[in-house]
Design a protein around this motif. Structure first.
Motif, PDB file in Angstrom:
ATOM      1  N   GLY B 598       0.818  -1.205   0.000  1.00 28.71           N
ATOM      2  CA  GLY B 598       0.000   0.000   0.000  1.00 28.71           C
ATOM      3  C   GLY B 598       0.852   1.256   0.000  1.00 28.71           C
ATOM      4  N   ALA B 599       1.959   1.198   0.746  1.00 31.30           N
ATOM      5  CA  ALA B 599       2.840   2.365   0.809  1.00 31.30           C
ATOM      6  C   ALA B 599       3.406   2.680  -0.560  1.00 31.30           C
ATOM      7  CB  ALA B 599       3.963   2.100   1.810  1.00 31.30           C
ATOM      8  N   VAL B 600       3.712   1.634  -1.348  1.00 25.04           N
ATOM      9  CA  VAL B 600       4.235   1.854  -2.697  1.00 25.04           C
ATOM     10  C   VAL B 600       3.237   2.667  -3.517  1.00 25.04           C
ATOM     11  CG1 VAL B 600       4.957   0.725  -4.831  1.00 25.04           C
ATOM     12  CG2 VAL B 600       5.554  -0.285  -2.634  1.00 25.04           C
ATOM     13  N   LEU B 601       1.944   2.328  -3.313  1.00 25.27           N
ATOM     14  CA  LEU B 601       0.921   2.996  -4.111  1.00 25.27           C
ATOM     15  C   LEU B 601       0.756   4.454  -3.693  1.00 25.27           C
ATOM     16  CD1 LEU B 601      -1.874   0.311  -4.397  1.00 25.27           C
ATOM     17  CD2 LEU B 601      -0.251   1.050  -6.126  1.00 25.27           C
ATOM     18  N   VAL B 602       0.851   4.696  -2.401  1.00 26.58           N
ATOM     19  CA  VAL B 602       0.487   6.008  -1.881  1.00 26.58           C
ATOM     20  C   VAL B 602       1.624   7.018  -2.011  1.00 26.58           C
ATOM     21  CG1 VAL B 602      -0.199   7.237   0.196  1.00 26.58           C
ATOM     22  CG2 VAL B 602      -1.190   5.005  -0.330  1.00 26.58           C
ATOM     23  N   THR B 603       2.858   6.556  -1.772  1.00 31.57           N
ATOM     24  CA  THR B 603       3.945   7.516  -1.624  1.00 31.57           C
ATOM     25  C   THR B 603       4.273   8.246  -2.920  1.00 31.57           C
ATOM     26  OG1 THR B 603       6.217   7.795  -0.963  1.00 31.57           O
ATOM     27  CG2 THR B 603       5.693   5.780  -2.078  1.00 31.57           C
ATOM     28  N   ARG B 604       4.802   9.464  -2.731  1.00 28.41           N
ATOM     29  CA  ARG B 604       5.257  10.248  -3.870  1.00 28.41           C
ATOM     30  C   ARG B 604       6.754  10.100  -4.071  1.00 28.41           C
ATOM     31  NH1 ARG B 604       2.473  14.676  -5.568  1.00 28.41           N
ATOM     32  NH2 ARG B 604       0.545  13.929  -6.470  1.00 28.41           N
ATOM     33  N   SER B 605       7.444   9.621  -3.021  1.00 29.09           N
ATOM     34  CA  SER B 605       8.902   9.526  -3.094  1.00 29.09           C
ATOM     35  C   SER B 605       9.294   8.204  -3.743  1.00 29.09           C
ATOM     36  CB  SER B 605       9.504   9.619  -1.694  1.00 29.09           C
ATOM     37  OG  SER B 605      10.764   8.989  -1.687  1.00 29.09           O
ATOM     38  N   VAL B 606      10.056   8.301  -4.808  1.00 25.60           N
ATOM     39  CA  VAL B 606      10.469   7.093  -5.508  1.00 25.60           C
ATOM     40  C   VAL B 606      11.337   6.225  -4.610  1.00 25.60           C
ATOM     41  CG1 VAL B 606      11.605   6.221  -7.555  1.00 25.60           C
ATOM     42  CG2 VAL B 606      10.359   8.359  -7.659  1.00 25.60           C
ATOM     43  N   LEU B 607      12.221   6.891  -3.848  1.00 22.87           N
ATOM     44  CA  LEU B 607      13.119   6.144  -2.972  1.00 22.87           C
ATOM     45  C   LEU B 607      12.327   5.342  -1.948  1.00 22.87           C
ATOM     46  CD1 LEU B 607      16.073   6.094  -3.310  1.00 22.87           C
ATOM     47  CD2 LEU B 607      16.316   7.777  -1.493  1.00 22.87           C
ATOM     48  N   ALA B 609       9.289   4.327  -2.255  1.00 26.17           N
ATOM     49  CA  ALA B 609       8.598   3.244  -2.951  1.00 26.17           C
ATOM     50  C   ALA B 609       9.507   2.038  -3.128  1.00 26.17           C
ATOM     51  CB  ALA B 609       8.113   3.738  -4.314  1.00 26.17           C
ATOM     52  N   ILE B 610      10.765   2.300  -3.501  1.00 23.48           N
ATOM     53  CA  ILE B 610      11.713   1.195  -3.708  1.00 23.48           C
ATOM     54  C   ILE B 610      11.926   0.449  -2.394  1.00 23.48           C
ATOM     55  CG2 ILE B 610      14.102   0.658  -4.278  1.00 23.48           C
ATOM     56  CD1 ILE B 610      12.375   1.415  -6.631  1.00 23.48           C
ATOM     57  N   CYS B 611      12.095   1.216  -1.304  1.00 24.46           N
ATOM     58  CA  CYS B 611      12.312   0.571  -0.007  1.00 24.46           C
ATOM     59  C   CYS B 611      11.096  -0.256   0.386  1.00 24.46           C
ATOM     60  CB  CYS B 611      12.617   1.609   1.052  1.00 24.46           C
ATOM     61  SG  CYS B 611      14.220   2.357   0.803  1.00 24.46           S
ATOM     62  N   ALA B 612       9.901   0.294   0.141  1.00 24.80           N
ATOM     63  CA  ALA B 612       8.690  -0.440   0.493  1.00 24.80           C
ATOM     64  C   ALA B 612       8.588  -1.733  -0.296  1.00 24.80           C
ATOM     65  CB  ALA B 612       7.469   0.441   0.247  1.00 24.80           C
ATOM     66  N   LEU B 613       8.973  -1.663  -1.581  1.00 23.54           N
ATOM     67  CA  LEU B 613       8.986  -2.896  -2.378  1.00 23.54           C
ATOM     68  C   LEU B 613       9.952  -3.912  -1.786  1.00 23.54           C
ATOM     69  CD1 LEU B 613       8.863  -2.016  -6.175  1.00 23.54           C
ATOM     70  CD2 LEU B 613       7.232  -3.327  -4.836  1.00 23.54           C
ATOM     71  N   GLY B 614      11.068  -3.395  -1.289  1.00 28.13           N
ATOM     72  CA  GLY B 614      12.025  -4.276  -0.635  1.00 28.13           C
ATOM     73  C   GLY B 614      11.404  -4.970   0.564  1.00 28.13           C
ATOM     74  N   VAL B 615      10.565  -4.250   1.298  1.00 27.82           N
ATOM     75  CA  VAL B 615       9.894  -4.864   2.452  1.00 27.82           C
ATOM     76  C   VAL B 615       8.961  -5.975   1.987  1.00 27.82           C
ATOM     77  CG1 VAL B 615       8.270  -4.437   4.330  1.00 27.82           C
ATOM     78  CG2 VAL B 615      10.077  -2.785   3.848  1.00 27.82           C
ATOM     79  N   VAL B 616       8.245  -5.727   0.880  1.00 24.62           N
ATOM     80  CA  VAL B 616       7.374  -6.779   0.335  1.00 24.62           C
ATOM     81  C   VAL B 616       8.197  -8.031   0.066  1.00 24.62           C
ATOM     82  CG1 VAL B 616       5.924  -7.433  -1.613  1.00 24.62           C
ATOM     83  CG2 VAL B 616       5.771  -5.127  -0.674  1.00 24.62           C
ATOM     84  N   GLY B 617       9.344  -7.828  -0.604  1.00 30.72           N
ATOM     85  CA  GLY B 617      10.194  -8.964  -0.953  1.00 30.72           C
ATOM     86  C   GLY B 617      10.699  -9.671   0.289  1.00 30.72           C
ATOM     87  N   ALA B 618      11.110  -8.895   1.278  1.00 34.96           N
ATOM     88  CA  ALA B 618      11.621  -9.503   2.511  1.00 34.96           C
ATOM     89  C   ALA B 618      10.527 -10.309   3.204  1.00 34.96           C
ATOM     90  CB  ALA B 618      12.155  -8.413   3.422  1.00 34.96           C
ATOM     91  N   GLY B 619       9.301  -9.771   3.187  1.00 32.87           N
ATOM     92  CA  GLY B 619       8.185 -10.498   3.789  1.00 32.87           C
ATOM     93  C   GLY B 619       7.982 -11.843   3.109  1.00 32.87           C
ATOM     94  N   LEU B 654      20.180   9.766 -11.161  1.00 34.40           N
ATOM     95  CA  LEU B 654      19.349  10.289 -12.247  1.00 34.40           C
ATOM     96  C   LEU B 654      18.854  11.681 -11.886  1.00 34.40           C
ATOM     97  CD1 LEU B 654      17.127   7.339 -13.443  1.00 34.40           C
ATOM     98  CD2 LEU B 654      19.051   8.402 -14.598  1.00 34.40           C
ATOM     99  N   PRO B 655      18.915  12.570 -12.834  1.00 36.91           N
ATOM    100  CA  PRO B 655      18.392  13.902 -12.553  1.00 36.91           C
ATOM    101  C   PRO B 655      16.879  13.942 -12.719  1.00 36.91           C
ATOM    102  CG  PRO B 655      19.332  13.821 -14.752  1.00 36.91           C
ATOM    103  CD  PRO B 655      19.449  12.444 -14.178  1.00 36.91           C
ATOM    104  N   GLY B 656      16.216  14.786 -11.934  1.00 34.71           N
ATOM    105  CA  GLY B 656      14.802  15.085 -12.169  1.00 34.71           C
ATOM    106  C   GLY B 656      13.843  13.963 -11.889  1.00 34.71           C
ATOM    107  N   LEU B 657      14.226  13.014 -11.016  1.00 35.90           N
ATOM    108  CA  LEU B 657      13.280  11.953 -10.708  1.00 35.90           C
ATOM    109  C   LEU B 657      12.963  11.971  -9.219  1.00 35.90           C
ATOM    110  CD1 LEU B 657      13.746   8.531 -12.499  1.00 35.90           C
ATOM    111  CD2 LEU B 657      11.656   9.814 -12.083  1.00 35.90           C
ATOM    112  N   GLY B 658      13.105  13.106  -8.608  1.00 40.60           N
ATOM    113  CA  GLY B 658      12.889  13.190  -7.169  1.00 40.60           C
ATOM    114  C   GLY B 658      11.505  12.703  -6.783  1.00 40.60           C
ATOM    115  N   PRO B 659      10.545  13.582  -6.686  1.00 38.72           N
ATOM    116  CA  PRO B 659       9.184  13.135  -6.399  1.00 38.72           C
ATOM    117  C   PRO B 659       8.556  12.574  -7.673  1.00 38.72           C
ATOM    118  CG  PRO B 659       9.266  15.526  -6.554  1.00 38.72           C
ATOM    119  CD  PRO B 659      10.649  15.049  -6.793  1.00 38.72           C
TER     120      PRO B 659
END
Lengths: 138, 753
Positions: B598-607, B609-619, B654-659
């Motif tokens: 859910g956090a991946v879907l909601v968050t605006r921060s790409v970083l 989102a990546i960490c949250a995906l990592g949590v999914v994988g770890a789970g 990468l430039p310009g991929l912040g939010p």
């Protein structure tokens, strides 16, 4: 960006342990969870940590060889370990085993699959390092 | 190599490699007395016995004739090329290709298994490609090389189909066994298809009309290569094929009709085109096309004189044409041009080369006392004796030979005999190693012309008899008495002189005729290559447009649609999907995974989102662990960790991929549908798999043998490195390739920045 002192100090301790652990995983893999692939991933995370703390230059200095060379070495080792079976007149990649010692009436054996696994280790680690270093230095 | 050996060191080493063709030549020559007595030798090594593929070789009269040509010309070409390439930066590479080609060609003429023959056939195509494109910095060279590769390669594939069909029809892939059971083959329903496929292979390789256009373009290769591959050996591959399969496929009317017509057209068209050329090598290339046409035409015949004519002319042509190509190379090397309009007076300044050129040209023109005369006599004898279309064959042969006589005049009179050089002035004679080839080959043409019985009894007749044992032995003689062939020879010479005198007018007519033909094969080839390139560009625009989103849509969409369709289509009854009873710990895990997703879907921060995906994988890794799969869990955890690290590094750089960028509502909906579809499909698939009973036989095998046979208690790893190590080998090759390719991409990006 200057990495924090805590990270740098902890990394020094951790990385050496991680690398030793990765070799341990590689060697125990035949009888317990682990193996070349998992070992290489552990080593890869270790080096990734080292890159974050000390920068890519010091990692390059530490590993001394070009990681692409590691890929080539691993490929060569895996192929050679397969060819050994052929030299013995068996199909390519057949595992051959030799008893090298006997301790407490238990045989210690070494076989071509071990070399194959080391080859897998080298290729996977080489690939991870090649990519991470290239990305980091980009 | 360049680092260890100096320039002269390489050249000395290259000269020493001449020992290889020389030894092979002597070995083949030693076999001549045996093959002349009708013996043949066979050697077979099992290669893929399960598929009937053997590395089997057979040596008989036909193979020996070819092997002597290949190694003999190969020897002189090796000596010649060292000086021809003097100072070239890729001398070492050249000789590797040259000898690799020679060995492949030897394999082709010695192979007894059609599939190993095919492998050698393709190897000669590949080395021809590499050698035509040897001067790869010139665009014309690359283009010609690619053209030769595509034309002969396509023919090679057709040939493979023909071979497989032959294997189906006869039940064997060994040529010697096919010969034994070939009597009924022309009545087999597959005969027509086999014939077409084999003809396509032979005609493309041996530059028959309308596939002949690649050969003149192949003159982009260095002169020794033209002498070796494109006159003496490789282009004779198709001729060899037709001779070798003559007893198996020949004998039908279709065989004779196609070969006589295609060969005859090639012979006449090639020779007419040669007349108008001004480049020495192009002249020779078109006469080679013509000569190959003559050989094809006579292989269409069924009687002993025709086949003897084909084999005699094969030898005649190999000797004089390789000598002439070497001469053309010497002229180019010494005078700096191959244009006959600019050359002149070479007989005075280069007497030794001129001697070789005269001997070879007289053989080509078919003057008495030269070997070419013998070839022509037997040709007319064969043409007159043919059962089908004797008149047409004779007419084509006389016309083609007359034209070749005229071309021999063009080759000699302008450059060698006319006044002083118009362009470069007098040039020094080439060195002994370069002159030796034309001299010896030219001399051989005279020697064989004076004592034709010698070469007839030892080489030509055994070659014919090796593929048609029942035919009578045809004696090659200098003088048969006054008979039709002799008269036709005289007519040919007269025709040649007339054509030489009228060459300008004839050429004008030929050019006009060419203009009237609306479509030729070379334009079809160009259009086909352009069409493939256009198709490639179009599909790249659609599929590879550089948007990661698009790639992912295509992959995920194709997966959902195709797998979903086949799942629904193939399902008999809905699987019994029960909700399993879970412990509290498992519920908690699921909650964590869902929250992270859910956090991946909601968050605006790409970083984030990546960490949250990592949590999914770890789970998921923890789930693996709780079901007793520690290896899987370990790997999953590590892969997740590394993915997060690598993606973070990329994102930070990468430039310009912040939010995250704002996406439109419609796009969001589409993304959502695809994601839900994928999730539902995967879940259903896994539950279906779980609801079917497990076949334990494979598991049992691994459990029982892991320790006893492979000394390992960890079955997963034993499978990876021992039982299924071939799969692992494939996977690590993929990993290594992906790593190096990724590295190359990153480097390229850096260069651009």
């Amino acid at each position: 960006m200057i990495p924090s002192l805590i990270l740098r100090t902890a990394t020094r301790l951790l990385v050496s342990m991680i690398l030793v652990f990765s070799v341990y995983l590689l060697l125990r893999g035949h009888n317990a969870p682990g193996g070349g692939f998992a070992g290489a991933l552990v080593a890869g995370t270790g080096f990734a940590l080292y890159i974050m703390a000390e920068g890519s230059e010091s990692v390059r200095r530490a590993i001394r060889i070009d990681p692409r060379g590691l890929i080539v070495f691993g490929m060569g080792l895996a192929l050679v370990s397969g060819l050994i079976g052929m030299l013995a007149g068996k199909p390519f990649l057949t595992g051959l085993w030799w008893t090298i010692a006997e301790i407490n009436s238990r045989e210690i054996v070494v076989g071509t699959p071990l070399f194959f696994d080391i080859g897998v280790f080298a290729i996977v680690l080489g690939t991870i390092l090649t990519l991470i270093l290239a990305l980091e230095e980009n | 190599m360049t680092e260890h050996l100096g320039k002269t060191g390489i050249e000395r080493a290259a000269r020493a490699t001449g020992i290889l063709p020389l030894l092979l030549f002597l070995g083949a020559a030693a076999m001549v007395p045996h093959t002349a007595a009708g013996e043949s030798y066979r050697l077979a090594i099992a290669w893929v016995p399960g598929l009937g593929v053997n590395l089997s070789f057979m040596l008989d009269g036909l193979s020996v004739l070819f092997a002597l040509i290949i190694t003999g010309v190969g020897f002189f070409v090796t000596l010649y090329a060292v000086d021809y390439l003097h100072g070239h930066s890729h001398t070492g590479r050249f000789f590797v290709f040259l000898h690799a080609f020679m060995l492949s060609m030897l394999g082709l003429v010695l192979a007894d298994n059609v599939l190993s023959l095919f492998v050698f056939w393709e190897l000669t195509t590949i080395f021809s490609y590499l050698l035509i494109g040897f001067e790869h910095e010139a665009e014309a060279s690359r283009k010609s090389a690619r053209q030769a590769l595509l034309v002969t390669g396509a023919g090679g594939l057709a040939l493979l189909v023909g071979f497989l069909l032959m294997g189906i029809a006869t039940g064997t892939y060994e040529i010697s066994q096919m010969v034994a059971m070939s009597a009924s083959l022309p009545d087999h329903p597959l005969y027509g298809a086999i014939l077409v496929m084999v003809f396509l292979g032979a005609f493309t390789k041996s530059a028959q009309f309308p596939f002949h256009f690649w050969l003149p373009n192949a003159m982009a290769a260095p002169a020794p290569i033209s002498a070796f591959l494109h006159s003496a050996t490789m282009v004779k591959g198709g001729i060899y094929l037709l001779a070798r399969f003559h007893p198996i496929l020949g004998g039908s009317e279709a065989w004779t009709a196609v070969l006589v017509i295609v060969g005859g057209v090639t012979a006449v068209v090639g020779a007419f085109t040669a007349l108008g050329q001004t480049d020495l090598k192009k002249i020779l290339a078109y006469t080679t096309v013509s000569a190959l046409g003559i050989m094809t035409m006579f292989l269409g015949g069924q009687n002993a004189p025709s086949l003897t004519a084909a084999m005699t002319f094969l030898l005649v042509h190999a000797i004089y044409k390789s000598a002439l190509f070497l001469v053309a190379g010497i002229i180019d090397h010494q005078a700096g041009t191959r244009d006959i309009e600019k050359l002149g007076g070479l007989a005075r300044s280069m007497p030794v080369t001129a001697l070789g050129a005269f001997a070879a040209c007289f053989s080509m023109a078919g003057f008495p006392l030269f070997f070419g005369f013998i070839g022509k006599e037997i040709m007319y004898k064969g043409a007159l004796a043919e059962a089908m279309m004797p008149g047409l064959t004779t007419a084509a042969a006389v016309l083609a030979n007359g034209l070749m006589t005229a071309v021999a005049g063009i080759f000699l009179i302008g450059p060698f005999l006319s006044g002083a050089a118009r362009h470069p002035g007098p040039r020094p004679e080439a060195c002994a190693a370069m002159c030796s080839g034309p001299l010896v080959l030219g001399g051989l043409g005279i020697f064989f012309g004076i004592v034709p019985e010698f070469v007839g009894n030892w080489l030509v007749s055994p070659a014919v008899l090796s593929f048609h044992a029942h035919l009578e032995h045809i004696k090659l003689e200098l003088f048969h008495g006054i008979n039709p062939p002799l008269l036709l020879s005289a007519l040919t010479l007269a025709l040649g002189v007339a054509l030489y005198l009228a060459r300008k007018r004839v050429n004008y007519g030929v050019c006009r005729a060419y203009e009237m033909i609306p479509l030729d094969a070379s334009r079809v080839y160009d259009a086909a290559v352009a069409a493939v390139a256009a198709l490639g560009r179009a599909q790249t625009r659609v599929l590879q447009n550089g948007s990661l989103h698009r790639y992912f849509y295509i992959v995920a969409g194709a997966f959902v649609l195709l797998t979903g369709y086949s799942y629904v289509h193939g399902m008999q009854v809905l699987p019994d999907i029960g909700v399993p009873v879970l412990s509290l710990r498992e519920w908690l895990l699921i909650l964590v995974i869902l929250a992270a997703a859910g956090a991946v879907l909601v968050t605006r921060s790409v970083l984030l989102a990546i960490c949250a995906l990592g949590v999914v994988g770890a789970g998921i890794a923890v789930i693996f662990l709780s079901y007793g799969a520690p290896d899987l869990a370990l790997t999953q955890l590590l892969v997740e960790t590394l993915t997060v690290i690598i993606v973070s590094i990329i994102l930070l750089h990468l430039p310009g991929l912040g939010p995250g960028r704002k996406t439109t509502g419609r796009k969001k909906l589409f993304d959502g549908v695809l994601a839900v579809g994928m999730g539902v499909l995967m879940t259903t698939l896994i539950l279906t798999v779980l609801s079917t009973p497990l076949d334990r036989s494979v598991t049992d095998f691994f459990e029982n043998n892991s320790y006893l046979a492979a000394h390992g208690r960890n079955i997963v790893n034993v499978i990876l490195v021992d039982f299924r190590s071939m799969d692992t080998l494939g996977e690590i090759i993929v990993v290594a390739t992906a790593g190096l390719a990724g590295y190359a991409l990153i480097q390229k990006r850096r260069e651009r920045l």
